[in-house]
Design a protein around this motif. Structure first.
Motif, PDB file in Angstrom:
ATOM      1  N   ASP A  91     -38.545 -36.413 -28.140  1.00 28.49           N
ATOM      2  CA  ASP A  91     -38.396 -35.287 -27.219  1.00 28.49           C
ATOM      3  C   ASP A  91     -37.211 -35.510 -26.294  1.00 28.49           C
ATOM      4  O   ASP A  91     -36.892 -36.633 -25.913  1.00 28.49           O
ATOM      5  N   CYS A  92     -36.592 -34.418 -25.900  1.00 22.48           N
ATOM      6  CA  CYS A  92     -35.487 -34.477 -24.940  1.00 22.48           C
ATOM      7  C   CYS A  92     -36.084 -34.562 -23.537  1.00 22.48           C
ATOM      8  O   CYS A  92     -36.837 -33.687 -23.116  1.00 22.48           O
ATOM      9  N   ARG A  93     -35.762 -35.633 -22.837  1.00 21.47           N
ATOM     10  CA  ARG A  93     -36.268 -35.837 -21.482  1.00 21.47           C
ATOM     11  C   ARG A  93     -35.143 -35.585 -20.491  1.00 21.47           C
ATOM     12  O   ARG A  93     -34.048 -36.129 -20.635  1.00 21.47           O
ATOM     13  N   GLN A  94     -35.439 -34.773 -19.509  1.00 20.57           N
ATOM     14  CA  GLN A  94     -34.477 -34.494 -18.458  1.00 20.57           C
ATOM     15  C   GLN A  94     -35.110 -34.790 -17.100  1.00 20.57           C
ATOM     16  O   GLN A  94     -36.286 -34.496 -16.891  1.00 20.57           O
ATOM     17  N   SER A  95     -34.337 -35.363 -16.223  1.00 23.23           N
ATOM     18  CA  SER A  95     -34.773 -35.527 -14.844  1.00 23.23           C
ATOM     19  C   SER A  95     -33.540 -35.316 -13.964  1.00 23.23           C
ATOM     20  O   SER A  95     -32.423 -35.648 -14.354  1.00 23.23           O
ATOM     21  N   GLU A  96     -33.790 -34.728 -12.803  1.00 24.62           N
ATOM     22  CA  GLU A  96     -32.674 -34.411 -11.920  1.00 24.62           C
ATOM     23  C   GLU A  96     -33.145 -34.306 -10.482  1.00 24.62           C
ATOM     24  O   GLU A  96     -34.314 -34.023 -10.216  1.00 24.62           O
ATOM     25  N   LYS A  97     -32.241 -34.585  -9.581  1.00 26.63           N
ATOM     26  CA  LYS A  97     -32.445 -34.299  -8.165  1.00 26.63           C
ATOM     27  C   LYS A  97     -31.102 -33.819  -7.643  1.00 26.63           C
ATOM     28  O   LYS A  97     -30.158 -34.598  -7.514  1.00 26.63           O
ATOM     29  N   VAL A  98     -31.040 -32.518  -7.398  1.00 21.11           N
ATOM     30  CA  VAL A  98     -29.809 -31.877  -6.939  1.00 21.11           C
ATOM     31  C   VAL A  98     -30.132 -31.110  -5.670  1.00 21.11           C
ATOM     32  O   VAL A  98     -31.123 -30.378  -5.620  1.00 21.11           O
ATOM     33  N   ARG A  99     -29.290 -31.297  -4.662  1.00 22.45           N
ATOM     34  CA  ARG A  99     -29.447 -30.531  -3.427  1.00 22.45           C
ATOM     35  C   ARG A  99     -28.158 -29.767  -3.154  1.00 22.45           C
ATOM     36  O   ARG A  99     -27.066 -30.241  -3.486  1.00 22.45           O
ATOM     37  N   LEU A 100     -28.299 -28.594  -2.573  1.00 23.70           N
ATOM     38  CA  LEU A 100     -27.161 -27.748  -2.242  1.00 23.70           C
ATOM     39  C   LEU A 100     -27.083 -27.595  -0.730  1.00 23.70           C
ATOM     40  O   LEU A 100     -28.057 -27.182  -0.093  1.00 23.70           O
ATOM     41  N   GLY A 101     -25.927 -27.915  -0.173  1.00 25.29           N
ATOM     42  CA  GLY A 101     -25.681 -27.734   1.254  1.00 25.29           C
ATOM     43  C   GLY A 101     -24.795 -26.527   1.461  1.00 25.29           C
ATOM     44  O   GLY A 101     -23.782 -26.369   0.777  1.00 25.29           O
ATOM     45  N   THR A 102     -25.189 -25.663   2.388  1.00 24.21           N
ATOM     46  CA  THR A 102     -24.416 -24.457   2.680  1.00 24.21           C
ATOM     47  C   THR A 102     -24.295 -24.267   4.186  1.00 24.21           C
ATOM     48  O   THR A 102     -25.077 -24.812   4.964  1.00 24.21           O
ATOM     49  N   TYR A 103     -23.306 -23.476   4.571  1.00 18.96           N
ATOM     50  CA  TYR A 103     -23.081 -23.131   5.967  1.00 18.96           C
ATOM     51  C   TYR A 103     -23.560 -21.710   6.216  1.00 18.96           C
ATOM     52  O   TYR A 103     -23.294 -20.808   5.424  1.00 18.96           O
ATOM     53  N   GLY A 104     -24.244 -21.514   7.334  1.00 16.75           N
ATOM     54  CA  GLY A 104     -24.748 -20.197   7.704  1.00 16.75           C
ATOM     55  C   GLY A 104     -23.720 -19.390   8.474  1.00 16.75           C
ATOM     56  O   GLY A 104     -22.561 -19.791   8.635  1.00 16.75           O
ATOM     57  N   VAL A 105     -24.160 -18.264   8.987  1.00 12.92           N
ATOM     58  CA  VAL A 105     -23.286 -17.313   9.678  1.00 12.92           C
ATOM     59  C   VAL A 105     -22.540 -17.962  10.840  1.00 12.92           C
ATOM     60  O   VAL A 105     -21.364 -17.705  11.039  1.00 12.92           O
ATOM     61  N   GLN A 106     -23.200 -18.819  11.595  1.00 11.81           N
ATOM     62  CA  GLN A 106     -22.555 -19.443  12.745  1.00 11.81           C
ATOM     63  C   GLN A 106     -22.136 -20.892  12.477  1.00 11.81           C
ATOM     64  O   GLN A 106     -21.939 -21.667  13.401  1.00 11.81           O
ATOM     65  N   GLY A 107     -22.022 -21.268  11.213  1.00 12.76           N
ATOM     66  CA  GLY A 107     -21.566 -22.610  10.874  1.00 12.76           C
ATOM     67  C   GLY A 107     -22.662 -23.648  10.827  1.00 12.76           C
ATOM     68  O   GLY A 107     -22.383 -24.832  10.694  1.00 12.76           O
ATOM     69  N   ASP A 108     -23.910 -23.216  10.929  1.00 13.19           N
ATOM     70  CA  ASP A 108     -25.027 -24.155  10.846  1.00 13.19           C
ATOM     71  C   ASP A 108     -25.177 -24.618   9.399  1.00 13.19           C
ATOM     72  O   ASP A 108     -25.121 -23.818   8.489  1.00 13.19           O
ATOM     73  N   PHE A 109     -25.320 -25.912   9.201  1.00 13.57           N
ATOM     74  CA  PHE A 109     -25.396 -26.496   7.860  1.00 13.57           C
ATOM     75  C   PHE A 109     -26.847 -26.763   7.498  1.00 13.57           C
ATOM     76  O   PHE A 109     -27.630 -27.199   8.327  1.00 13.57           O
ATOM     77  N   ARG A 110     -27.202 -26.479   6.234  1.00 12.88           N
ATOM     78  CA  ARG A 110     -28.576 -26.750   5.784  1.00 12.88           C
ATOM     79  C   ARG A 110     -28.560 -27.168   4.313  1.00 12.88           C
ATOM     80  O   ARG A 110     -27.687 -26.774   3.551  1.00 12.88           O
ATOM     81  N   TRP A 111     -29.549 -27.998   3.960  1.00 16.95           N
ATOM     82  CA  TRP A 111     -29.755 -28.431   2.586  1.00 16.95           C
ATOM     83  C   TRP A 111     -30.901 -27.634   1.978  1.00 16.95           C
ATOM     84  O   TRP A 111     -31.865 -27.311   2.662  1.00 16.95           O
ATOM     85  N   SER A 112     -30.805 -27.372   0.673  1.00 18.99           N
ATOM     86  CA  SER A 112     -31.919 -26.776  -0.061  1.00 18.99           C
ATOM     87  C   SER A 112     -31.957 -27.415  -1.450  1.00 18.99           C
ATOM     88  O   SER A 112     -30.953 -27.940  -1.932  1.00 18.99           O
ATOM     89  N   ASP A 113     -33.132 -27.388  -2.071  1.00 14.60           N
ATOM     90  CA  ASP A 113     -33.261 -27.926  -3.420  1.00 14.60           C
ATOM     91  C   ASP A 113     -32.488 -27.030  -4.383  1.00 14.60           C
ATOM     92  O   ASP A 113     -32.418 -25.820  -4.214  1.00 14.60           O
TER      93      ASP A 113
END
Length: 165
Positions: free
Chosen positions: A97-119
Motif C-alpha cells: 500500500d502507498c503510505r503518506q504522512s504529512e504535516k503542513v502549516r500555512l501562515g498568512t497575514y490578515g487585513v491589519q498585518g496580523d500573522f496566523r498559522w493554520s493546518d
C-alpha cells in the motif's frame, strides 16, 4: 508582522527604528495615537517618540497603523508554508500500500498585518514548490522538509523562495 531583526549586543535599536519610521517629518503617522503613555507626541523628541512607538508595539503586539487599503495587498499576499514533513512510500515493498504522512502549516497575514498559522496539506502547496512531484500518483518514494514563501508584489509579479532542511 512577525518579523524580527537581531540588534548586535551593546548596540541601540534606535537607528533601525529611525530608518523604519523615516526621518523626514517631526510627527508620528496619522493613525498613531495622539497621546501615548500620557506624553503628547507633538512635544517629544524624535528618539523619545520612537522609543514610545517601540514600547507601544511591544506591549500591544501591533502598531496602530491602518494597512487595510488596497495599496497594502502585497502584505496580505505573503504566504508561508512550513512543510514539517511530507513522506510517501510503499509499505511492505514496491507492491504494498502507498503510505503518506504529512504535516503542513500555512501562515498568512490578515487585513491589519496580523500573522496566523493554520493546518494545510501537500495538495495546497503552490505549483512552484519542488520535491514532491508525483505525490499521490503511482506512489514514488518522496520525503521533503521545507519552508516555502510566496508573494505577489505591488506590481502584481509573483515571487517565491524555498528552503529545504
Amino acid at each position: 508582522m512577525g518579523v524580527t531583526y537581531p540588534v548586535p549586543w551593546g548596540k541601540s535599536a534606535m537607528p533601525l527604528l529611525r530608518d523604519a519610521a523615516g526621518t523626514s517629518g517631526p510627527s508620528a503617522p496619522q493613525s498613531f495615537p495622539a497621546v501615548l503613555e500620557g506624553v503628547p507626541l507633538a512635544t517629544t523628541k524624535k528618539d523619545e517618540m520612537l522609543a514610545l512607538i517601540a514600547h507601544y508595539v511591544a506591549v500591544n503586539g501591533v502598531a496602530d497603523v491602518d494597512i487595510s487599503g488596497a495599496e497594502y495587498d502585497f502584505v496580505r499576499s505573503i504566504r508561508v508554508y512550513n512543510v514539517e514533513f511530507a513522506r510517501q512510500r510503499h509499505a511492505g515493498g514496491d507492491d504494498g500500500d502507498c503510505r503518506q504522512s504529512e504535516k503542513v502549516r500555512l501562515g498568512t497575514y490578515g487585513v491589519q498585518g496580523d500573522f496566523r498559522w493554520s493546518d494545510s496539506s501537500v495538495t495546497s502547496l503552490p505549483d512552484a514548490f519542488e520535491g514532491l512531484t508525483g505525490w499521490g500518483k503511482g506512489c514514488p518514494n518522496l520525503y521533503r522538509r521545507a519552508v516555502f514563501i510566496d508573494w505577489t508584489d505591488y506590481q502584481g509579479n509573483y515571487g517565491f523562495e524555498q528552503v529545504d532542511y
